[in-house]
Write a protein that holds these residues in place. Sequence first.
Motif, PDB file in Angstrom:
ATOM      1  N   ARG A  77      -3.812   3.761   6.586  1.00 42.37           N
ATOM      2  CA  ARG A  77      -3.571   4.787   5.438  1.00 42.37           C
ATOM      3  C   ARG A  77      -4.348   6.100   6.012  1.00 42.37           C
ATOM      4  O   ARG A  77      -3.908   7.208   5.978  1.00 42.37           O
ATOM      5  N   PHE A 110      -5.644   1.114   0.021  1.00 41.26           N
ATOM      6  CA  PHE A 110      -5.398  -0.230  -0.354  1.00 41.26           C
ATOM      7  C   PHE A 110      -5.182   0.044  -1.936  1.00 41.26           C
ATOM      8  O   PHE A 110      -6.073   0.408  -2.713  1.00 41.26           O
ATOM      9  N   ALA A 123       0.975  -1.317  -0.029  1.00 40.88           N
ATOM     10  CA  ALA A 123       0.053   0.009  -0.038  1.00 40.88           C
ATOM     11  C   ALA A 123       0.731   1.250  -0.031  1.00 40.88           C
ATOM     12  O   ALA A 123       0.572   2.095  -0.720  1.00 40.88           O
ATOM     13  N   THR A 171      -6.201  -1.910   5.529  1.00 36.23           N
ATOM     14  CA  THR A 171      -5.322  -1.072   4.948  1.00 36.23           C
ATOM     15  C   THR A 171      -5.709   0.312   4.845  1.00 36.23           C
ATOM     16  O   THR A 171      -5.140   1.081   5.118  1.00 36.23           O
ATOM     17  N   ARG A 216      -8.444  -5.021   2.582  1.00 37.24           N
ATOM     18  CA  ARG A 216      -8.544  -3.843   1.877  1.00 37.24           C
ATOM     19  C   ARG A 216      -8.999  -2.821   3.090  1.00 37.24           C
ATOM     20  O   ARG A 216      -8.340  -1.632   2.953  1.00 37.24           O
TER      21      ARG A 216
END
Length: 324
Positions: free
Chosen positions: A164, A64, A35, A160, A157
């Motif tokens: 982030r 992701f 990522a 992730t 996903r």
Amino acid sequence: MTLFDMPLDRLREYRSASVEPEDFDAFWAKTLGEAREHPLDARFERVETGLATVETYDVTFAGFGGQPVKGWFVVPAGTAEPVPAVVEFLGYGGGRGLAHSHLLWASAGFAHFVMDTRGQGSGWAPGDTADPVGSAPAFPGFMTRGVEDPETYYYRRLYTDAVRAVEAARSHPLADAARTAVTGISQGGGITIAVSGLVPDLAAVSPDVPFLCDFPRATTVTDRTPYREIGNYLKTHRGRVERVRETLSYFDGVHFAARATAPALFSTALEDQTCPPSTVFAAFNAYAHEDKAIEVYDFNDHEGGGAFQQAAQLRWLPDRLRVR
């Protein structure tokens, strides 16, 4: 509904039977490393809400696969210096909602980052983030999308994206990166626990009636959705139980909790059939940081403590974020 799970004294001692994969850390290091090969590209655009006490920004960042994820960033009006940040993850089926919907944490003096939930946002609050990744046949909902392989599972996903989101929140000059907390209710609480094990330098963690914990018990002790989606999938896909259980073990809050490094305030409700209290205590009892507490709401279902839990968080969080 009366009490249906273990008595409270047993809950306080309960340990999950979930088996941690041998490559758990390697799997997540690889996932997050991939990522981060994409620029975070966090963009904050001021929006007018008609509110005088807060300033709100429309956020887009790369989650992701570098795919765009939306959010809101809300700060007290007139903020000029960095303030502690609270990153919030949302409940199952909901999206980030409208720009004026998020006032609690900014009203308490924090920067507040609300992450939209990819592919959801149509159950109880609108969302703006697509999930462009397809999956094999799945039961309606999100719990079984790609569930026969950790690489393709939906929550790979979403977790992730959540890591982030913390990075995006910290990138804003009005957010104090060293004083960042994560929180969420239900699915948001489960994501909060996952982030607690994936981001090593958080200041505080507050999962509220968390979902996505202790899958071996959760999928057999309650027939409520969303956990029941997994049972309905396996009812059709006979003989795939072990494969699905292995996938889920990479996403079980119990294993992330065992890696947590920040103080935590959990909550659970003893009549909660959506996120049974034993599954919450499984994560709480595995939680690695010694500064941890859990609020127990004896006669509540999945609404948990509601405003009472918010009041508990407002008492607890400022000390952990060293609010001056």
